[in-house]
Design a protein around this motif. Structure first.
Motif, mmCIF file in Angstrom:
data_model
loop_
_atom_site.group_PDB
_atom_site.id
_atom_site.type_symbol
_atom_site.label_atom_id
_atom_site.label_comp_id
_atom_site.label_asym_id
_atom_site.label_seq_id
_atom_site.Cartn_x
_atom_site.Cartn_y
_atom_site.Cartn_z
ATOM 1 N N GLY A 1 -0.270 -0.262 -9.328
ATOM 2 C CA GLY A 1 -1.594 -0.972 -8.934
ATOM 3 C C GLY A 1 -1.601 -2.188 -8.466
ATOM 4 N N ASP A 2 -2.585 -2.784 -8.196
ATOM 5 C CA ASP A 2 -2.646 -4.218 -7.802
ATOM 6 C C ASP A 2 -2.950 -5.149 -8.790
ATOM 7 O OD1 ASP A 2 -3.116 -6.654 -6.266
ATOM 8 O OD2 ASP A 2 -5.168 -5.865 -5.332
ATOM 9 N N GLN A 3 -1.868 -5.800 -9.102
ATOM 10 C CA GLN A 3 -1.887 -6.601 -10.456
ATOM 11 C C GLN A 3 -1.653 -8.038 -9.975
ATOM 12 O OE1 GLN A 3 -2.610 -5.234 -13.236
ATOM 13 N NE2 GLN A 3 -2.312 -3.196 -12.798
ATOM 14 N N ARG A 4 -1.813 -8.672 -8.803
ATOM 15 C CA ARG A 4 -1.361 -9.859 -8.391
ATOM 16 C C ARG A 4 -1.944 -10.896 -9.280
ATOM 17 N NH1 ARG A 4 -3.037 -9.443 -2.322
ATOM 18 N NH2 ARG A 4 -4.842 -8.147 -3.468
ATOM 19 N N LYS A 5 -3.213 -10.724 -9.453
ATOM 20 C CA LYS A 5 -3.891 -12.140 -10.169
ATOM 21 C C LYS A 5 -3.424 -12.069 -11.713
ATOM 22 C CE LYS A 5 -6.515 -13.500 -6.772
ATOM 23 N NZ LYS A 5 -6.209 -14.884 -6.285
ATOM 24 N N ASN A 6 -3.455 -10.785 -12.338
ATOM 25 C CA ASN A 6 -2.763 -10.572 -13.639
ATOM 26 C C ASN A 6 -1.598 -11.145 -14.076
ATOM 27 O OD1 ASN A 6 -5.394 -9.501 -14.242
ATOM 28 N ND2 ASN A 6 -4.427 -7.329 -13.914
ATOM 29 N N VAL A 7 -0.568 -10.772 -12.939
ATOM 30 C CA VAL A 7 0.778 -10.973 -13.048
ATOM 31 C C VAL A 7 0.974 -12.703 -12.952
ATOM 32 C CG1 VAL A 7 3.167 -11.153 -11.833
ATOM 33 C CG2 VAL A 7 1.897 -8.898 -12.215
ATOM 34 N N GLN B 1 0.951 -1.213 0.141
ATOM 35 C CA GLN B 1 0.064 0.025 0.001
ATOM 36 C C GLN B 1 0.875 1.277 0.068
ATOM 37 O OE1 GLN B 1 -3.258 -0.493 -0.128
ATOM 38 N NE2 GLN B 1 -3.699 1.688 -0.319
ATOM 39 N N ARG B 2 0.543 2.059 -0.867
ATOM 40 C CA ARG B 2 1.321 3.277 -0.943
ATOM 41 C C ARG B 2 0.633 4.405 -0.121
ATOM 42 N NH1 ARG B 2 1.918 4.938 -6.638
ATOM 43 N NH2 ARG B 2 2.453 6.882 -5.477
ATOM 44 N N ASN B 3 0.140 5.527 -0.694
ATOM 45 C CA ASN B 3 -0.776 6.377 -0.083
ATOM 46 C C ASN B 3 -2.255 6.581 -0.457
ATOM 47 O OD1 ASN B 3 0.246 7.513 -2.208
ATOM 48 N ND2 ASN B 3 0.786 9.321 -1.583
ATOM 49 N N GLY B 4 -3.033 6.569 0.302
ATOM 50 C CA GLY B 4 -4.661 6.375 -0.315
ATOM 51 C C GLY B 4 -4.765 5.182 -0.768
ATOM 52 N N ARG B 5 -5.347 5.422 -2.166
ATOM 53 C CA ARG B 5 -5.850 4.120 -2.971
ATOM 54 C C ARG B 5 -4.749 3.618 -3.551
ATOM 55 N NH1 ARG B 5 -10.963 5.874 -6.260
ATOM 56 N NH2 ARG B 5 -10.526 4.026 -6.906
ATOM 57 N N LYS B 6 -3.593 4.322 -3.461
ATOM 58 C CA LYS B 6 -2.306 3.867 -4.451
ATOM 59 C C LYS B 6 -1.866 2.548 -4.025
ATOM 60 C CE LYS B 6 -3.076 7.453 -6.995
ATOM 61 N NZ LYS B 6 -3.608 7.513 -8.237
ATOM 62 N N SER B 7 -1.375 1.514 -4.742
ATOM 63 C CA SER B 7 -0.714 0.249 -4.603
ATOM 64 C C SER B 7 0.422 -0.008 -5.459
ATOM 65 C CB SER B 7 -1.660 -0.866 -4.097
ATOM 66 O OG SER B 7 -2.270 -1.148 -5.417
ATOM 67 N N HIS C 1 1.194 -12.754 -1.963
ATOM 68 C CA HIS C 1 0.930 -12.176 -0.609
ATOM 69 C C HIS C 1 0.069 -11.186 -0.728
ATOM 70 C CE1 HIS C 1 4.056 -14.970 0.448
ATOM 71 N NE2 HIS C 1 4.808 -14.620 -0.684
ATOM 72 N N GLY C 2 -0.498 -10.431 0.571
ATOM 73 C CA GLY C 2 -1.087 -9.151 0.676
ATOM 74 C C GLY C 2 -2.382 -9.394 0.970
ATOM 75 N N PHE C 3 -3.168 -8.255 1.201
ATOM 76 C CA PHE C 3 -4.294 -8.159 1.669
ATOM 77 C C PHE C 3 -5.347 -8.852 0.918
ATOM 78 C CE2 PHE C 3 -3.055 -3.840 0.330
ATOM 79 C CZ PHE C 3 -3.851 -3.919 -0.597
#
Length: 113
Positions: free
Chosen positions: A87-93, A37-43, A111-113
């Motif tokens: 961005g959250d690209q876990r499934k895509n990657v 997690q970065r800041n706000g909604r950014k990841s 890993h991750g939330f």
């Protein structure tokens, strides 16, 4: 006094055998995909543990083109080369790496939330 000799406890390291098996950070046969997690909604999505013979820059170029996001390859002193994507690209990657034949599905840890 010989029956009741005081035994001085020695320093016992419960992780000594685990550290002997794992030299370095984590297990080498797994590819770890994490989100930070970065800041706000950014990841930020990080990919580590790919084999050394792969060209990280070519994989990154294909990932960026496929998912329409920016990214970079970071040299970490402990982990080696790590791919970072916006961005959250876990499934895509993970699906990309399996479809491209780079990694088998059972060798990926997400890993991750």
């Amino acid at each position: 006094m010989s029956d009741l000799d005081a035994q001085v406890p020695t320093a016992f390291d419960p992780f000594a055998d685990a550290n002997a098996e794992d030299s370095g950070a984590g297990t080498k046969e797994y590819v770890h995909i994490r989100v930070q997690q970065r800041n706000g909604r950014k990841s930020l999505t990080t990919v580590q543990g790919l084999k050394k013979e792969f060209s990280y820059n070519k994989i990154l170029k294909d990932l960026k083109k496929e998912f329409c996001c920016n990214g970079t390859v970071v040299q970490d002193p402990e982990l080696g080369q790590v791919i970072q994507l916006q961005g959250d690209q876990r499934k895509n990657v993970s699906t990309f790496l399996v479809q491209a034949g780079i990694v088998k599905k059972d060798h990926i840890k997400i890993h991750g939330f």
